[in-house]
Design a protein around this motif. Sequence first.
Motif, mmCIF file in Angstrom:
data_model
loop_
_atom_site.group_PDB
_atom_site.id
_atom_site.type_symbol
_atom_site.label_atom_id
_atom_site.label_comp_id
_atom_site.label_asym_id
_atom_site.label_seq_id
_atom_site.Cartn_x
_atom_site.Cartn_y
_atom_site.Cartn_z
ATOM 1 N N VAL A 96 0.916 -10.512 -8.140
ATOM 2 C CA VAL A 96 1.409 -10.315 -9.585
ATOM 3 C C VAL A 96 2.521 -11.422 -9.836
ATOM 4 O O VAL A 96 3.705 -11.005 -9.181
ATOM 5 N N VAL A 119 1.097 -1.324 -8.211
ATOM 6 C CA VAL A 119 1.624 -2.457 -8.864
ATOM 7 C C VAL A 119 3.250 -2.077 -9.235
ATOM 8 O O VAL A 119 3.306 -1.092 -9.488
ATOM 9 N N SER A 130 7.472 -3.901 -13.525
ATOM 10 C CA SER A 130 7.497 -5.443 -14.060
ATOM 11 C C SER A 130 8.209 -5.572 -15.458
ATOM 12 O O SER A 130 7.689 -4.836 -16.352
ATOM 13 N N VAL A 188 2.374 -5.922 -16.056
ATOM 14 C CA VAL A 188 1.583 -6.386 -15.202
ATOM 15 C C VAL A 188 -0.096 -6.203 -16.032
ATOM 16 O O VAL A 188 -0.238 -5.084 -16.410
ATOM 17 N N TYR A 215 -4.763 -8.202 -11.572
ATOM 18 C CA TYR A 215 -4.410 -7.998 -10.069
ATOM 19 C C TYR A 215 -5.840 -9.036 -9.373
ATOM 20 O O TYR A 215 -6.816 -9.256 -10.094
#
Length: 184
Positions: free
Chosen positions: A24, A52, A55, A59, A62
């Motif tokens: 990522v 994950v 962020s 995101v 993947y």
Amino acid sequence: MHRRTVAIALLGSAVLAWTMASAVAGAPIPAVETTLNIEESGAIHVWVLQTVPESTEGVTSYHFDLQKTYSPENVAVYGAAGQPLKYRVTENSDLYSYDVSFDRPYYDGYQFTVEYDCHKRIIYEGSGVYSLSMRPPMDARMIDRTYTIVLPPANFTYIGYNAALDHPVSVTSVGGSTRITFHN
């Protein structure tokens, strides 16, 4: 018919990582929980819970690779609610590359699951002993993760692990199966 017992030793020196290398924005995604169910045939069903991280950009995708050497099949990728996630597979000389797309950007983190079957992971060491090699793709001390190996009820006996691995946190019998759990 006489059935032979297979002794399993767990080693920490594999080339293929059980948790897939993923990115990522260039940073690996931690697999927080991995379960390897070994079948009587020696095939292995792999279940991986991926996380994950948060962020600020959100995101939306993947990426992971599976090595052709271990004949991966029946790959499934699904979200936290069990819904299938869309993915695209490309093939190169020794890898199947998977690009997973999320339905929207995730800013606060997200967990999803990758499952697949693989073969040729159990290696005969001689004298009736087989080994299963495993290693995370990155420094395990940096990620809080759990690995569980489930041996089938018949013909498998757990005999130990390589000193390169941490001691298992538990070795239990559940419904006749042996479950060996490692943490980090």
